[in-house]
Write a protein that holds these residues in place. Structure first.
Motif, PDB file in Angstrom:
ATOM      1  N   PHE A 133       2.707  11.047  -2.097  1.00 54.71           N
ATOM      2  CA  PHE A 133       3.326  11.754  -0.946  1.00 54.71           C
ATOM      3  C   PHE A 133       4.479  12.549  -1.445  1.00 54.71           C
ATOM      4  O   PHE A 133       4.726  13.698  -0.994  1.00 54.71           O
ATOM      5  N   GLY A 134       5.470  12.052  -2.095  1.00 50.70           N
ATOM      6  CA  GLY A 134       6.485  12.933  -2.602  1.00 50.70           C
ATOM      7  C   GLY A 134       5.970  14.063  -3.402  1.00 50.70           C
ATOM      8  O   GLY A 134       6.733  15.110  -3.403  1.00 50.70           O
ATOM      9  N   ALA A 185       0.751  -1.180   0.016  1.00 51.29           N
ATOM     10  CA  ALA A 185      -0.041   0.011  -0.077  1.00 51.29           C
ATOM     11  C   ALA A 185       0.809   1.218  -0.046  1.00 51.29           C
ATOM     12  O   ALA A 185       0.476   2.325  -0.575  1.00 51.29           O
ATOM     13  N   PHE A 186       2.031   1.289   0.615  1.00 51.14           N
ATOM     14  CA  PHE A 186       2.676   2.548   0.911  1.00 51.14           C
ATOM     15  C   PHE A 186       3.492   2.622  -0.522  1.00 51.14           C
ATOM     16  O   PHE A 186       3.931   3.957  -0.630  1.00 51.14           O
ATOM     17  N   LEU A 225      -4.562  12.436   2.003  1.00 49.30           N
ATOM     18  CA  LEU A 225      -3.635  11.405   1.481  1.00 49.30           C
ATOM     19  C   LEU A 225      -3.513  10.267   2.295  1.00 49.30           C
ATOM     20  O   LEU A 225      -3.351   8.911   1.902  1.00 49.30           O
ATOM     21  N   VAL A 226      -3.514  10.414   3.752  1.00 46.53           N
ATOM     22  CA  VAL A 226      -3.229   9.308   4.778  1.00 46.53           C
ATOM     23  C   VAL A 226      -4.554   8.237   4.571  1.00 46.53           C
ATOM     24  O   VAL A 226      -4.393   7.118   4.913  1.00 46.53           O
ATOM     25  N   LEU A 227      -5.642   8.966   4.525  1.00 45.24           N
ATOM     26  CA  LEU A 227      -6.971   8.225   4.471  1.00 45.24           C
ATOM     27  C   LEU A 227      -6.911   7.288   3.068  1.00 45.24           C
ATOM     28  O   LEU A 227      -7.354   6.243   3.217  1.00 45.24           O
ATOM     29  N   LEU A 244      -4.886   0.176   1.572  1.00 45.60           N
ATOM     30  CA  LEU A 244      -4.409  -0.874   2.449  1.00 45.60           C
ATOM     31  C   LEU A 244      -5.425  -1.878   2.958  1.00 45.60           C
ATOM     32  O   LEU A 244      -5.383  -3.207   2.884  1.00 45.60           O
ATOM     33  N   SER A 245      -6.458  -1.292   3.186  1.00 46.36           N
ATOM     34  CA  SER A 245      -7.801  -2.459   3.804  1.00 46.36           C
ATOM     35  C   SER A 245      -8.531  -2.978   2.709  1.00 46.36           C
ATOM     36  O   SER A 245      -8.795  -3.910   2.778  1.00 46.36           O
ATOM     37  N   VAL A 246      -8.526  -2.433   1.458  1.00 47.34           N
ATOM     38  CA  VAL A 246      -9.609  -2.892   0.595  1.00 47.34           C
ATOM     39  C   VAL A 246      -8.666  -3.577  -0.428  1.00 47.34           C
ATOM     40  O   VAL A 246      -9.211  -4.672  -0.897  1.00 47.34           O
TER      41      VAL A 246
END
Length: 117
Positions: free
Chosen positions: A53-54, A45-46, A74-76, A82-84
């Protein structure tokens, strides 16, 4: 046409998550399944979101009022991805690989030792 790219990106992220789970299963066989799932999904995910983000932080103006709202968005989005998109493939790959194996496989060798003592 854009829908095709969105679906391709989702499948790519899901495949990357499952592939990382497989790689961690092979490289770290003693790691707990829950930790392996979380690490694989988190990395999958990241990595794509690191580009977002960059790009955002290179062009962001911290003095604006909408800066905090944009960072939260962006965090959301990272947690939604990540979750889906990442947790289900990592969970599926890990549970399929660990099915029927309660212990870590060890190499059995009946050959006598060359050096005794």
């Amino acid at each position: 046409m854009w829908l095709l790219w969105v679906l391709l990106t989702i499948f790519l992220i899901a495949g990357m998550s499952a592939g990382l789970a497989l790689g961690m299963h092979l490289l770290f066989p003693r790691m707990a399944e829950r930790a392996r799932i979380i690490w694989a999904a988190g990395l999958a995910a990241f990595l794509p979101m690191s580009l977002a983000f960059g790009g955002f932080f290179l062009e962001a103006n911290v003095a604006e009022d909408e800066f905090l709202l944009s960072v939260v968005a962006l965090v959301l989005l990272t947690f939604v991805i990540l979750s889906v998109c990442c947790l289900p493939p990592a969970w599926y790959a890990t549970t399929r690989l660990g099915r029927g194996k309660e212990t870590v496989p060890e190499i059995e060798n009946d050959a006598p030792e060359l050096i005794e003592g």
